[in-house]
Design a protein around this motif. Structure first.
Motif, PDB file in Angstrom:
ATOM      1  N   ASN A 161       0.821  -1.208   0.000  1.00 52.72           N
ATOM      2  CA  ASN A 161       0.000   0.000   0.000  1.00 52.72           C
ATOM      3  C   ASN A 161       0.855   1.258   0.000  1.00 52.72           C
ATOM      4  OD1 ASN A 161      -2.711  -1.430   0.557  1.00 52.72           O
ATOM      5  ND2 ASN A 161      -1.386  -2.172   2.188  1.00 52.72           N
ATOM      6  N   GLN A 162       1.979   1.212   0.683  1.00 50.74           N
ATOM      7  CA  GLN A 162       2.870   2.361   0.717  1.00 50.74           C
ATOM      8  C   GLN A 162       3.440   2.649  -0.679  1.00 50.74           C
ATOM      9  OE1 GLN A 162       6.909   3.720   3.078  1.00 50.74           O
ATOM     10  NE2 GLN A 162       5.645   2.128   3.956  1.00 50.74           N
ATOM     11  N   VAL A 163       3.782   1.586  -1.392  1.00 48.24           N
ATOM     12  CA  VAL A 163       4.268   1.754  -2.768  1.00 48.24           C
ATOM     13  C   VAL A 163       3.180   2.369  -3.643  1.00 48.24           C
ATOM     14  CG1 VAL A 163       5.044   0.521  -4.826  1.00 48.24           C
ATOM     15  CG2 VAL A 163       5.975  -0.085  -2.584  1.00 48.24           C
ATOM     16  N   THR A 164       1.947   1.926  -3.452  1.00 47.79           N
ATOM     17  CA  THR A 164       0.825   2.507  -4.206  1.00 47.79           C
ATOM     18  C   THR A 164       0.711   4.002  -3.926  1.00 47.79           C
ATOM     19  OG1 THR A 164      -0.373   0.405  -4.112  1.00 47.79           O
ATOM     20  CG2 THR A 164      -1.666   2.375  -4.605  1.00 47.79           C
ATOM     21  N   ALA A 165       0.880   4.393  -2.669  1.00 52.13           N
ATOM     22  CA  ALA A 165       0.811   5.814  -2.298  1.00 52.13           C
ATOM     23  C   ALA A 165       1.917   6.606  -2.994  1.00 52.13           C
ATOM     24  CB  ALA A 165       0.904   5.968  -0.782  1.00 52.13           C
ATOM     25  N   ILE A 166       3.127   6.043  -3.086  1.00 52.90           N
ATOM     26  CA  ILE A 166       4.231   6.742  -3.744  1.00 52.90           C
ATOM     27  C   ILE A 166       3.938   6.911  -5.230  1.00 52.90           C
ATOM     28  CG2 ILE A 166       6.665   6.528  -4.419  1.00 52.90           C
ATOM     29  CD1 ILE A 166       7.186   5.268  -1.690  1.00 52.90           C
ATOM     30  N   PHE A 167       3.404   5.886  -5.876  1.00 53.57           N
ATOM     31  CA  PHE A 167       3.044   6.026  -7.293  1.00 53.57           C
ATOM     32  C   PHE A 167       1.933   7.053  -7.490  1.00 53.57           C
ATOM     33  CE2 PHE A 167       5.276   1.978  -8.170  1.00 53.57           C
ATOM     34  CZ  PHE A 167       5.997   2.398  -9.274  1.00 53.57           C
ATOM     35  N   ASP A 168       0.998   7.116  -6.554  1.00 53.59           N
ATOM     36  CA  ASP A 168      -0.054   8.142  -6.653  1.00 53.59           C
ATOM     37  C   ASP A 168       0.550   9.542  -6.557  1.00 53.59           C
ATOM     38  OD1 ASP A 168      -1.932   6.190  -6.946  1.00 53.59           O
ATOM     39  OD2 ASP A 168      -2.844   6.431  -4.963  1.00 53.59           O
ATOM     40  N   PRO A 193      15.839  -7.274   4.553  1.00 52.03           N
ATOM     41  CA  PRO A 193      14.428  -7.678   4.610  1.00 52.03           C
ATOM     42  C   PRO A 193      13.463  -6.513   4.435  1.00 52.03           C
ATOM     43  CG  PRO A 193      15.666  -8.788   6.326  1.00 52.03           C
ATOM     44  CD  PRO A 193      16.601  -7.786   5.709  1.00 52.03           C
ATOM     45  N   TYR A 194      13.915  -5.304   4.714  1.00 47.76           N
ATOM     46  CA  TYR A 194      13.078  -4.120   4.452  1.00 47.76           C
ATOM     47  C   TYR A 194      13.150  -3.717   2.988  1.00 47.76           C
ATOM     48  CZ  TYR A 194      11.368   0.703   4.589  1.00 47.76           C
ATOM     49  OH  TYR A 194      10.685   1.855   4.335  1.00 47.76           O
ATOM     50  N   GLY A 195      14.365  -3.562   2.466  1.00 50.17           N
ATOM     51  CA  GLY A 195      14.534  -2.995   1.141  1.00 50.17           C
ATOM     52  C   GLY A 195      14.153  -3.912   0.004  1.00 50.17           C
ATOM     53  N   ILE A 196      14.427  -5.205   0.123  1.00 52.25           N
ATOM     54  CA  ILE A 196      14.189  -6.130  -0.995  1.00 52.25           C
ATOM     55  C   ILE A 196      12.707  -6.239  -1.355  1.00 52.25           C
ATOM     56  CG2 ILE A 196      14.354  -8.539  -1.725  1.00 52.25           C
ATOM     57  CD1 ILE A 196      17.023  -8.679  -0.237  1.00 52.25           C
ATOM     58  N   PRO A 197      11.805  -6.553  -0.405  1.00 49.04           N
ATOM     59  CA  PRO A 197      10.400  -6.704  -0.804  1.00 49.04           C
ATOM     60  C   PRO A 197       9.745  -5.402  -1.250  1.00 49.04           C
ATOM     61  CG  PRO A 197      10.622  -6.893   1.576  1.00 49.04           C
ATOM     62  CD  PRO A 197      12.007  -6.912   1.012  1.00 49.04           C
ATOM     63  N   ILE A 198      10.098  -4.282  -0.611  1.00 48.66           N
ATOM     64  CA  ILE A 198       9.459  -3.025  -1.010  1.00 48.66           C
ATOM     65  C   ILE A 198       9.992  -2.567  -2.369  1.00 48.66           C
ATOM     66  CG2 ILE A 198      11.071  -1.438   0.142  1.00 48.66           C
ATOM     67  CD1 ILE A 198       8.639   0.210   1.007  1.00 48.66           C
ATOM     68  N   GLY A 199      11.285  -2.848  -2.654  1.00 48.83           N
ATOM     69  CA  GLY A 199      11.839  -2.533  -3.967  1.00 48.83           C
ATOM     70  C   GLY A 199      11.213  -3.372  -5.062  1.00 48.83           C
ATOM     71  N   GLN A 200      11.045  -4.670  -4.804  1.00 50.71           N
ATOM     72  CA  GLN A 200      10.412  -5.545  -5.792  1.00 50.71           C
ATOM     73  C   GLN A 200       8.979  -5.119  -6.065  1.00 50.71           C
ATOM     74  OE1 GLN A 200      11.004  -9.369  -3.915  1.00 50.71           O
ATOM     75  NE2 GLN A 200      12.952  -9.718  -4.965  1.00 50.71           N
ATOM     76  N   GLU A 201       8.279  -4.730  -5.021  1.00 50.20           N
ATOM     77  CA  GLU A 201       6.896  -4.279  -5.201  1.00 50.20           C
ATOM     78  C   GLU A 201       6.848  -3.007  -6.040  1.00 50.20           C
ATOM     79  OE1 GLU A 201       2.853  -4.093  -5.157  1.00 50.20           O
ATOM     80  OE2 GLU A 201       4.137  -5.767  -4.551  1.00 50.20           O
ATOM     81  N   PHE A 202       7.833  -2.115  -5.849  1.00 50.81           N
ATOM     82  CA  PHE A 202       7.876  -0.888  -6.643  1.00 50.81           C
ATOM     83  C   PHE A 202       8.058  -1.213  -8.115  1.00 50.81           C
ATOM     84  CE2 PHE A 202       9.643   2.920  -8.506  1.00 50.81           C
ATOM     85  CZ  PHE A 202       8.945   3.943  -7.888  1.00 50.81           C
ATOM     86  N   VAL A 203       8.980  -2.113  -8.424  1.00 48.06           N
ATOM     87  CA  VAL A 203       9.224  -2.491  -9.821  1.00 48.06           C
ATOM     88  C   VAL A 203       7.983  -3.150 -10.422  1.00 48.06           C
ATOM     89  CG1 VAL A 203      10.598  -3.976 -11.328  1.00 48.06           C
ATOM     90  CG2 VAL A 203      11.712  -2.685  -9.504  1.00 48.06           C
ATOM     91  N   GLN A 205       4.777  -2.755  -9.531  1.00 47.06           N
ATOM     92  CA  GLN A 205       3.705  -1.782  -9.768  1.00 47.06           C
ATOM     93  C   GLN A 205       4.062  -0.820 -10.900  1.00 47.06           C
ATOM     94  OE1 GLN A 205       1.544   0.213  -6.717  1.00 47.06           O
ATOM     95  NE2 GLN A 205       1.897  -1.387  -5.170  1.00 47.06           N
ATOM     96  N   ALA A 206       5.347  -0.548 -11.089  1.00 47.13           N
ATOM     97  CA  ALA A 206       5.757   0.346 -12.182  1.00 47.13           C
ATOM     98  C   ALA A 206       5.299  -0.209 -13.518  1.00 47.13           C
ATOM     99  CB  ALA A 206       7.271   0.536 -12.167  1.00 47.13           C
ATOM    100  N   GLY A 207       5.498  -1.515 -13.734  1.00 44.77           N
ATOM    101  CA  GLY A 207       5.072  -2.125 -14.986  1.00 44.77           C
ATOM    102  C   GLY A 207       3.568  -2.078 -15.183  1.00 44.77           C
ATOM    103  N   LYS A 208       2.822  -2.284 -14.100  1.00 47.01           N
ATOM    104  CA  LYS A 208       1.363  -2.298 -14.190  1.00 47.01           C
ATOM    105  C   LYS A 208       0.789  -0.909 -14.427  1.00 47.01           C
ATOM    106  CE  LYS A 208       0.987  -6.311 -11.111  1.00 47.01           C
ATOM    107  NZ  LYS A 208       0.539  -6.789  -9.780  1.00 47.01           N
ATOM    108  N   ARG A 209       1.513   0.140 -13.967  1.00 48.06           N
ATOM    109  CA  ARG A 209       0.980   1.504 -14.049  1.00 48.06           C
ATOM    110  C   ARG A 209       1.661   2.342 -15.139  1.00 48.06           C
ATOM    111  NH1 ARG A 209      -0.611   3.747  -8.112  1.00 48.06           N
ATOM    112  NH2 ARG A 209      -1.014   5.542  -9.455  1.00 48.06           N
ATOM    113  N   ASP A 210       2.392   1.683 -16.009  1.00 44.93           N
ATOM    114  CA  ASP A 210       3.011   2.364 -17.152  1.00 44.93           C
ATOM    115  C   ASP A 210       4.046   3.392 -16.719  1.00 44.93           C
ATOM    116  OD1 ASP A 210       3.408   2.663 -19.883  1.00 44.93           O
ATOM    117  OD2 ASP A 210       1.962   4.293 -20.055  1.00 44.93           O
ATOM    118  N   PHE A 211       4.816   3.046 -15.688  1.00 45.14           N
ATOM    119  CA  PHE A 211       5.987   3.830 -15.300  1.00 45.14           C
ATOM    120  C   PHE A 211       7.232   3.085 -15.770  1.00 45.14           C
ATOM    121  CE2 PHE A 211       2.886   5.774 -12.649  1.00 45.14           C
ATOM    122  CZ  PHE A 211       3.383   6.995 -12.215  1.00 45.14           C
ATOM    123  N   PHE A 212       8.329   3.792 -15.897  1.00 47.89           N
ATOM    124  CA  PHE A 212       9.588   3.174 -16.296  1.00 47.89           C
ATOM    125  C   PHE A 212      10.649   3.493 -15.253  1.00 47.89           C
ATOM    126  CE2 PHE A 212      13.726   3.462 -18.562  1.00 47.89           C
ATOM    127  CZ  PHE A 212      13.843   2.106 -18.885  1.00 47.89           C
TER     128      PHE A 212
END
Length: 481
Positions: A161-168, A193-203, A205-212
């Motif tokens: 959800n935090q990643v979604t907020a950043i993309f918004d 353990p903090y950086g890996i899952p949140i980074g993967q989630e960012f990548v 969501q980027a593909g799904k939301r047409d970000f590069f």
């Protein structure tokens, strides 16, 4: 006739017995006392060996919460509430042993998990021992996995959800400016353990939301080998980000690693009016400009960090500054530690985790239900209350419905009503994000130059594609022009 009269008597007795045990209108049997466990690091390892009690403020929050709940007339009436606080020292065997002991000595559940690895260890112990757990801070998505951790609930919503907020946020500024740089961010995280899952989630969501994502850099981060504090050289990763020509960068790491990033990126000229930095909750912390190695006093400002901070945007967990219990907690912190320890964002979710567990136990008492692991976890799902981190309620996975604050460092601004309300806080609250309505700004964001003008992120490097000083050699006019 005798059998008929017996049936009437038995039926009457059945009605009486059933009505006695029905939740509605039943006589509530209240226990004299209930106890839960707090399992968290009250000491942390120091470079060169040994431990420090710098996290003793978690003990203070625990004491205050116990008072709040026992003075609250709406829950656990005529029942004394207590918290058995344990120091897990961030060691997995200690965590398992402590939870086993607490489960056998009358505690009905546990609260803990100030750090991600600690939270996973606690959740695993909860599953093995079938013991209810509320994680106070970690937002690891794995904690919402009901198959792995069926008895674990979380006060902090999943990183997803935090990643979604950043993309918004990025999308908000793209729609205002139509500058493609907002849709082409660079990303840097820690390999933790903090950086890996949140980074993967960012990548993802980027593909799904047409970000590069122009570049995804991972750093090993700061480590402690009990001999000295190792700060990794991240110059190469920062230069890789700079060479992408991105102007918007996302940092997803804890405070100590983010401070290293601040120093290196500042030397590389990447904290400037034509750059924008956005932090996840790990680095959207009021302690970002302080020397965290000076224990126990952690309020010494580092000019190198402070100079880089203006304009920094963060997405972090909210704090209800108007809530009277938070105001009392803040005052107690300042009076107790003479302003030398920031409240940060850790005490508020800890209070909420304790209160959620107490509220769940209260639900079961009011309904005359057995206080076993299944019933307690089900009751937590039905808990709703005003907490120090805003309105608290849970989804079907027993994870907190996500709500975040959008925060921002304002150049030269004294911050009496910043994120935590502490006199030394630097992150101003400028908006909120929640899972139903998305972004809602309450104040304009101020950027690196101190103004609310959205920076022009287009590249304006001074060069001439046609090298006009060589005009005769490179370009001959068409004879018909």
């Amino acid at each position: 006739m005798m059998f008929a009269s017996q049936h009437v008597v038995f039926a009457a007795l059945a009605v009486i017995l059933v009505s006695h045990f029905l939740p509605c209108g039943a006589q509530v049997v209240r226990p004299a006392s209930v106890k839960i466990a707090g399992i968290m690091p009250l000491t942390i390892p120091l470079a060169g060996g040994g431990f420090t009690g710098v996290l003793d403020h978690l003990n203070l929050t625990t004491q205050l919460t116990t008072q709040f709940i026992n003075n609250d007339t709406t829950i656990l009436k005529n029942t004394t509430f207590s918290i058995s606080l344990n120091n897990d020292r961030l060691l997995q065997p200690v965590i398992l042993g402590t939870m086993l002991r607490e489960s056998r000595t009358g505690s009905l559940g546990a609260v803990g998990g100030a750090f991600d690895l600690e939270a996973i260890a606690l959740a695993a112990a909860s599953t093995v021992l079938k013991f209810p757990l509320i994680v106070q801070y970690s937002g690891l998505p794995a904690l919402s996995n009901r198959e792995l951790y069926p008895y674990t609930c979380t006060i902090s919503a999943s990183f997803v959800n935090q990643v979604t907020a950043i993309f918004d946020l990025l999308d908000h500024f793209y729609k205002l400016t139509r500058q493609i740089q907002w849709r082409q961010p660079g990303l840097i995280t820690t390999a933790t353990p903090y950086g890996i899952p949140i980074g993967q989630e960012f990548v993802n969501q980027a593909g799904k939301r047409d970000f590069f994502v122009t570049s995804y850099q991972q750093i090993l981060g700061t480590t402690n080998d009990n001999n000295n504090l190792k700060v990794r050289d991240i110059t190469q990763q920062v230069l890789e980000l700079k060479n992408t020509k991105s102007r918007v960068f996302i940092s997803m790491m804890q405070t100590a690693d983010a401070q290293t990033l601040l120093a290196v990126a500042q030397k590389s000229g990447m904290f400037a009016p034509d750059y924008v930095w956005i932090c996840s909750d790990g680095c959207a912390q009021n302690s970002m400009y302080l020397n965290l190695t000076l224990l126990p006093n952690q309020t010494v400002s580092v000019p190198e960090y402070r100079n880089a901070l203006p304009g920094l945007i963060g997405v972090t967990y909210p704090i209800d500054l108007e809530f009277d219990r938070y105001q009392l907690l803040l005052k107690t912190y300042i009076d107790t530690y003479n302003g030398s320890i920031l409240t940060g964002i850790y005490p508020a979710p800890l209070y909420d985790a304790y209160f959620a567990m107490a509220s769940a136990i209260d639900i079961l008492i009011e309904r005359n239900m057995t206080r076993n692991v299944t019933n307690i976890v089900d009751a937590v799902r039905n808990v709703t209350f005003r907490g120090m981190t805003g309105w608290v309620s849970f989804d079907e996975n027993c994870s907190r419905f996500p709500v975040y604050n959008i925060v921002n460092v304002w150049r030269g601004f004294k911050c009496p009503e910043c994120l935590g309300g502490h006199p030394l806080d630097v992150f101003a609250n400028v908006g909120t994000w929640n899972y139903t309505t998305g972004l809602d700004f309450t104040s304009p964001i101020r950027f690196f130059d101190g103004t609310t003008n959205i920076p022009d992120l287009n590249l304006h490097q001074s060069f001439d594609y046609l090298e006009l000083h060589h005009w005769p050699r490179l370009y001959q006019p068409h004879p018909f022009l």
